[in-house]
Structure formats: structure tokens, C-alpha cells
Design a protein around this motif. Structure first.
Motif, mmCIF file in Angstrom:
data_model
loop_
_atom_site.group_PDB
_atom_site.id
_atom_site.type_symbol
_atom_site.label_atom_id
_atom_site.label_comp_id
_atom_site.label_asym_id
_atom_site.label_seq_id
_atom_site.Cartn_x
_atom_site.Cartn_y
_atom_site.Cartn_z
ATOM 1 N N LEU A 97 0.561 13.384 -11.752
ATOM 2 C CA LEU A 97 -0.307 12.460 -11.021
ATOM 3 C C LEU A 97 -1.756 12.775 -11.361
ATOM 4 O O LEU A 97 -2.226 13.895 -11.152
ATOM 5 N N GLN A 98 -2.459 11.802 -11.912
ATOM 6 C CA GLN A 98 -3.851 11.970 -12.283
ATOM 7 C C GLN A 98 -4.703 11.034 -11.437
ATOM 8 O O GLN A 98 -4.549 9.815 -11.487
ATOM 9 N N LEU A 99 -5.579 11.605 -10.633
ATOM 10 C CA LEU A 99 -6.362 10.834 -9.670
ATOM 11 C C LEU A 99 -7.855 10.945 -9.950
ATOM 12 O O LEU A 99 -8.381 12.040 -10.169
ATOM 13 N N THR A 136 2.578 18.245 -11.862
ATOM 14 C CA THR A 136 1.179 18.374 -12.277
ATOM 15 C C THR A 136 0.293 17.483 -11.431
ATOM 16 O O THR A 136 0.508 16.277 -11.350
ATOM 17 N N LEU A 137 -0.727 18.094 -10.813
ATOM 18 C CA LEU A 137 -1.702 17.355 -10.021
ATOM 19 C C LEU A 137 -3.054 17.498 -10.714
ATOM 20 O O LEU A 137 -3.637 18.584 -10.771
ATOM 21 N N HIS A 138 -3.537 16.391 -11.277
ATOM 22 C CA HIS A 138 -4.746 16.393 -12.098
ATOM 23 C C HIS A 138 -5.848 15.645 -11.343
ATOM 24 O O HIS A 138 -5.813 14.431 -11.202
ATOM 25 N N LEU A 139 -6.834 16.408 -10.842
ATOM 26 C CA LEU A 139 -7.887 15.825 -10.004
ATOM 27 C C LEU A 139 -9.256 16.006 -10.660
ATOM 28 O O LEU A 139 -10.162 16.575 -10.077
ATOM 29 N N THR A 191 1.188 22.910 -11.866
ATOM 30 C CA THR A 191 -0.121 22.865 -12.521
ATOM 31 C C THR A 191 -1.102 22.060 -11.676
ATOM 32 O O THR A 191 -0.794 20.939 -11.271
ATOM 33 N N VAL A 192 -2.263 22.652 -11.422
ATOM 34 C CA VAL A 192 -3.348 21.948 -10.731
ATOM 35 C C VAL A 192 -4.582 22.008 -11.616
ATOM 36 O O VAL A 192 -5.017 23.087 -12.030
ATOM 37 N N ILE A 193 -5.141 20.839 -11.926
ATOM 38 C CA ILE A 193 -6.314 20.750 -12.786
ATOM 39 C C ILE A 193 -7.478 20.196 -11.966
ATOM 40 O O ILE A 193 -7.423 19.073 -11.477
#
Length: 280
Positions: free
Chosen positions: A26-28, A51-54, A79-81
């Protein structure tokens, strides 16, 4: 009614907990972490997100506190970005709470924020209670000698971290020496990247030599020293290093590692408008 982020975050929350909708990445961008339904969805056992892409979102202390709550309860996110999220010392402290005891997260990317020494200390302290995280990217976070010393203390007791990225920070010789000393008591680190810091070349060479020393053994387990199932206190001996066998390098670039790699997802959502992303 018109478009609202809150409404669309609720729609997204429904998708995250729908058994027929498997979302792993999920890319927010331009989002809100203060929508209760969305936060509860991330904490749900039904959540399959890996994967959480913030990236490029402004995360305040309150936002970081909400995200920490997610990390304490979520059992799927690996994974947290959080690149370029304007995370300051206070937000880093709030976020660190979520790392304590988390046994799922493997990669945290905090590239280009404003964590500084105080925020670094909070993260290092939290990771003394975490034996799951393997990659921590702190590229460009204004971390100096004091912050480096805090992470050196961490490396003396944590053997789960594999990649620790300090590219383009403010670590000088004092902090660098502490990290070199800590490597003698660490069997986990594969990549300690200090490129772009105001360090003496000899320190960078020492780090490279120690990590690449052929006689250095690596701990492959998931537990830290002293824990049941880990290794005993007398297992580790300081390595004897012949520096003549290694080239003099300016550092190993984090870009050459897979520090921000994300798993291939069954499904992926990436958009600024949640309604369009979910409905597609």
C-alpha cells in the motif's frame, strides 16, 4: 457529497479487512493517519499488508504515535517506508515505541528526515527490545556523534540488525570509533554504511575490514545474546584483522543494498485519490 480524504480512507479500510481483497503493498500520498476505521483495519488480524509506503507525507508526533500503535498490534507488515516525511525528534520518539517488542517488521526506511541525535537515541533504545528488524535506513537524518554512540551501544547487545545505513549524516571520528568498537561485539551487521560523514578515512576502512574479515562469524538466529535459544556470553571473540588484505574504500553505498526492497504483492494500491485506487 464531494471528495473527502476521510471518506476514502474508510473505503480503503474496508478493502484491507475484506477476505476477498488481498492487498500486500500500500503506497499512500497525501493521506490521513487519524481516521479511526483505517487505523483499526491496519491492526486487524484480517489485514494482509506486507509493505506500507508512506513517502513524502508530513508525519507529526501525533501521526507517529498512531503509527506506533499500528506496529504494536499488526502481525503482517514487514516493511515500512517513511522517506521524506519531515519526522523530527518528537515524532521519532513516538514512533520508536512501536518498535519495542514488534516481531514482524523487517525493514524500516527513514531516509531524509530530521531525527537527529535525540530521535536516534529513542530508536536505538527501542531496538534493544526488538530482535526482528534487519534493516534500518537513517540516510540524511542529521545524526551526529552522540547518536552514533547510542547505536554503538545497541550493536553491543542486538545481533538481529543486518543493515544499518548512516549515509550523509554528521557522524565524526568520536562516533565512528564507538561504532568500530561495537562491531567487535556484534555478529549480525553485514552493512554499516557511513558514506558521506565527516570521518577519518581510517575509520571507514576499519568498518569495511571488520565486516569483511574472513574469520568473522555471523549469528543467524532470531534471538539476541543472553536470550534462551540465542548464543552464550563466551561465544564471541574479538577478531584479529589483517588490514593489508582489504582495499581502502570510501564507504559502501546504501543504494547497492536491498535496504528498501519490498516483497512482490498479491495486490497493490498506489494513488493520491483513494476512491479511484480502491475501485479499480
Amino acid at each position: 457529497g464531494g471528495y473527502t480524504i476521510e471518506t476514502d480512507m474508510k473505503i480503503l479500510a474496508t478493502a484491507l479487512t475484506d477476505k476477498s481483497c488481498i492487498v500486500e503493498r500500500l503506497q499512500l500520498h497525501y493521506f490521513s493517519l487519524q481516521v479511526t476505521e483505517f487505523l483499526e483495519a491496519l491492526k486487524s488480524e484480517k489485514c494482509t499488508l506486507k509493505t506500507l509506503h508512506l513517502y513524502e507525507n508530513k508525519l507529526t508526533e501525533e501521526h507517529a504515535r498512531e503509527l506506533a500503535g499500528v506496529l504494536r498490534e499488526n502481525t503482517s507488515i514487514e516493511t515500512v517506508i517513511l522517506n521524506e516525511c519531515e519526522i523530527d525528534c518528537a515524532a521519532a520518539k513516538a514512533l520508536a515505541v512501536g518498535l519495542e517488542g514488534n516481531d514482524t517488521l523487517r525493514t524500516m526506511n527513514l531516509w531524509d528526515n530530521r531525527i537527529q541525535d535525540e530521535g536516534g537515541r529513542a530508536l536505538a533504545e527501542a531496538l534493544k527490545k526488538n530482535n526482528a528488524l534487519q534493516t534500518l535506513n537513517l540516510w540524511g537524518n542529521q545524526i551526529g556523534d552522540q547518536g552514533a554512540k547510542e547505536f554503538a551501544d545497541l550493536l553491543r547487545v542486538n545481533h538481529s540488525l543486518r543493515d544499518l545505513i548512516f549515509v550523509y549524516n554528521k557522524i565524526g571520528d568520536d562516533g565512528g570509533d564507538e561504532l568500530v568498537d561495537a562491531l567487535e561485539l556484534n555478529e549480525g551487521i553485514r552493512n554499516l554504511d557511513l558514506f558521506g560523514n565527516p570521518l577519518d578515512q581510517a575509520i571507514i576502512t576499519d568498518v569495511h575490514c571488520m565486516i569483511n574479515d574472513p574469520s568473522r562469524s555471523y549469528y543467524e538466529g532470531g534471538l539476541n545474546k543472553g536470550e534462551e535459544g540465542g548464543f552464550s556470553e563466551n561465544t564471541l571473540e574479538a577478531p584479529t584483522i589483517d588490514k593489508s588484505c582489504f582495499p581502502i574504500l570510501g564507504g559502501m553505498h546504501a543504494a547497492d543494498t536491498e535496504s528498501t526492497a519490498s516483497p512482490t504483492g498479491v495486490g497493490e494500491l498506489s494513488a493520491c485519490c483513494w476512491t479511484e485506487a480502491v475501485a479499480s
